[in-house]
Design a protein around this motif. Structure first.
Motif, PDB file in Angstrom:
ATOM      1  N   UNK A   1       0.815  -1.193   0.000  1.00 38.94           N
ATOM      2  CA  UNK A   1       0.000   0.000   0.000  1.00 38.94           C
ATOM      3  C   UNK A   1       0.859   1.258   0.000  1.00 38.94           C
ATOM      4  N   UNK A   2       2.122   1.118   0.419  1.00 41.71           N
ATOM      5  CA  UNK A   2       3.019   2.267   0.398  1.00 41.71           C
ATOM      6  C   UNK A   2       3.244   2.773  -1.018  1.00 41.71           C
ATOM      7  N   UNK A   3       3.259   1.872  -1.989  1.00 40.11           N
ATOM      8  CA  UNK A   3       3.456   2.277  -3.386  1.00 40.11           C
ATOM      9  C   UNK A   3       2.276   3.122  -3.857  1.00 40.11           C
ATOM     10  N   UNK A   4       1.067   2.705  -3.519  1.00 38.24           N
ATOM     11  CA  UNK A   4      -0.128   3.461  -3.900  1.00 38.24           C
ATOM     12  C   UNK A   4      -0.107   4.842  -3.238  1.00 38.24           C
ATOM     13  N   UNK A   5       0.247   4.876  -1.954  1.00 38.16           N
ATOM     14  CA  UNK A   5       0.330   6.144  -1.236  1.00 38.16           C
ATOM     15  C   UNK A   5       1.344   7.071  -1.908  1.00 38.16           C
ATOM     16  N   UNK A   6       2.507   6.533  -2.234  1.00 41.70           N
ATOM     17  CA  UNK A   6       3.549   7.345  -2.875  1.00 41.70           C
ATOM     18  C   UNK A   6       3.133   7.815  -4.270  1.00 41.70           C
ATOM     19  N   UNK A   7       2.376   7.005  -5.006  1.00 44.75           N
ATOM     20  CA  UNK A   7       1.869   7.437  -6.309  1.00 44.75           C
ATOM     21  C   UNK A   7       0.873   8.590  -6.151  1.00 44.75           C
ATOM     22  N   UNK A   8       0.057   8.524  -5.099  1.00 42.50           N
ATOM     23  CA  UNK A   8      -0.855   9.637  -4.825  1.00 42.50           C
ATOM     24  C   UNK A   8      -0.084  10.897  -4.450  1.00 42.50           C
ATOM     25  N   UNK A   9       1.007  10.737  -3.713  1.00 43.19           N
ATOM     26  CA  UNK A   9       1.831  11.905  -3.353  1.00 43.19           C
ATOM     27  C   UNK A   9       2.406  12.539  -4.616  1.00 43.19           C
ATOM     28  N   UNK A  10       2.919  11.723  -5.522  1.00 41.14           N
ATOM     29  CA  UNK A  10       3.480  12.242  -6.782  1.00 41.14           C
ATOM     30  C   UNK A  10       2.395  12.957  -7.590  1.00 41.14           C
ATOM     31  N   UNK A  11       1.215  12.359  -7.678  1.00 42.92           N
ATOM     32  CA  UNK A  11       0.120  12.979  -8.421  1.00 42.92           C
ATOM     33  C   UNK A  11      -0.328  14.279  -7.751  1.00 42.92           C
ATOM     34  N   UNK A  12      -0.325  14.292  -6.424  1.00 45.46           N
ATOM     35  CA  UNK A  12      -0.681  15.503  -5.680  1.00 45.46           C
ATOM     36  C   UNK A  12       0.315  16.629  -5.999  1.00 45.46           C
ATOM     37  N   UNK A  13       1.587  16.298  -6.035  1.00 45.84           N
ATOM     38  CA  UNK A  13       2.607  17.297  -6.354  1.00 45.84           C
ATOM     39  C   UNK A  13       2.506  17.766  -7.806  1.00 45.84           C
TER      40      UNK A  13
END
Length: 117
Positions: A1-13
């Motif tokens: 789930x950390x990968x999904x969270x990090x992908x959301x962080x990248x998309x947020x940025x």
């Protein structure tokens, strides 16, 4: 789930990058119709991915322990930015004060995100 969270962080940025680039482009005098659409997309991406990040973090699945007061303040400002971006997209000839309010609210949201620990 950390990968999904990090992908959301990248998309947020990336959403923040869209929003800020639309603000800068309009500030230097680019076409209002195009910059309005860029700012609207950036603000929309910010709200959607911010909600997803808050949900994942609040569920305790991934990410840091959330500060709920910070999330509430950021959501309130993000929705205001989204509304202002929508106004500027629908009415490219809108008052400059709306544009300045959008830029100020975006800057305040970035400061809250980076300074509130």
């Amino acid at each position: 789930m950390d990968i999904v969270y990090n992908l959301f962080v990248v998309t947020h940025l990336l959403g923040m990058a869209l929003l800020v680039s639309g603000i800068v482009a309009r500030w230097i005098g680019s076409a209002a119709e195009q910059t309005g659409k860029i700012m609207l997309w950036g603000a929309s991406v910010q709200v959607v991915t911010g909600l997803a990040l808050a949900g994942i973090s609040s569920a305790g699945v991934a990410g840091p322990e959330p500060i709920h007061m910070k999330l509430g303040v950021k959501l309130l400002i993000a929705v205001a930015v989204l509304v202002l971006a929508h106004i500027l997209w629908r009415r490219p000839d809108a008052n400059r004060n709306i544009f300045h309010a959008l830029g100020a609210a975006t800057l305040i949201n970035v400061v809250i995100a980076s300074m509130w620990v």
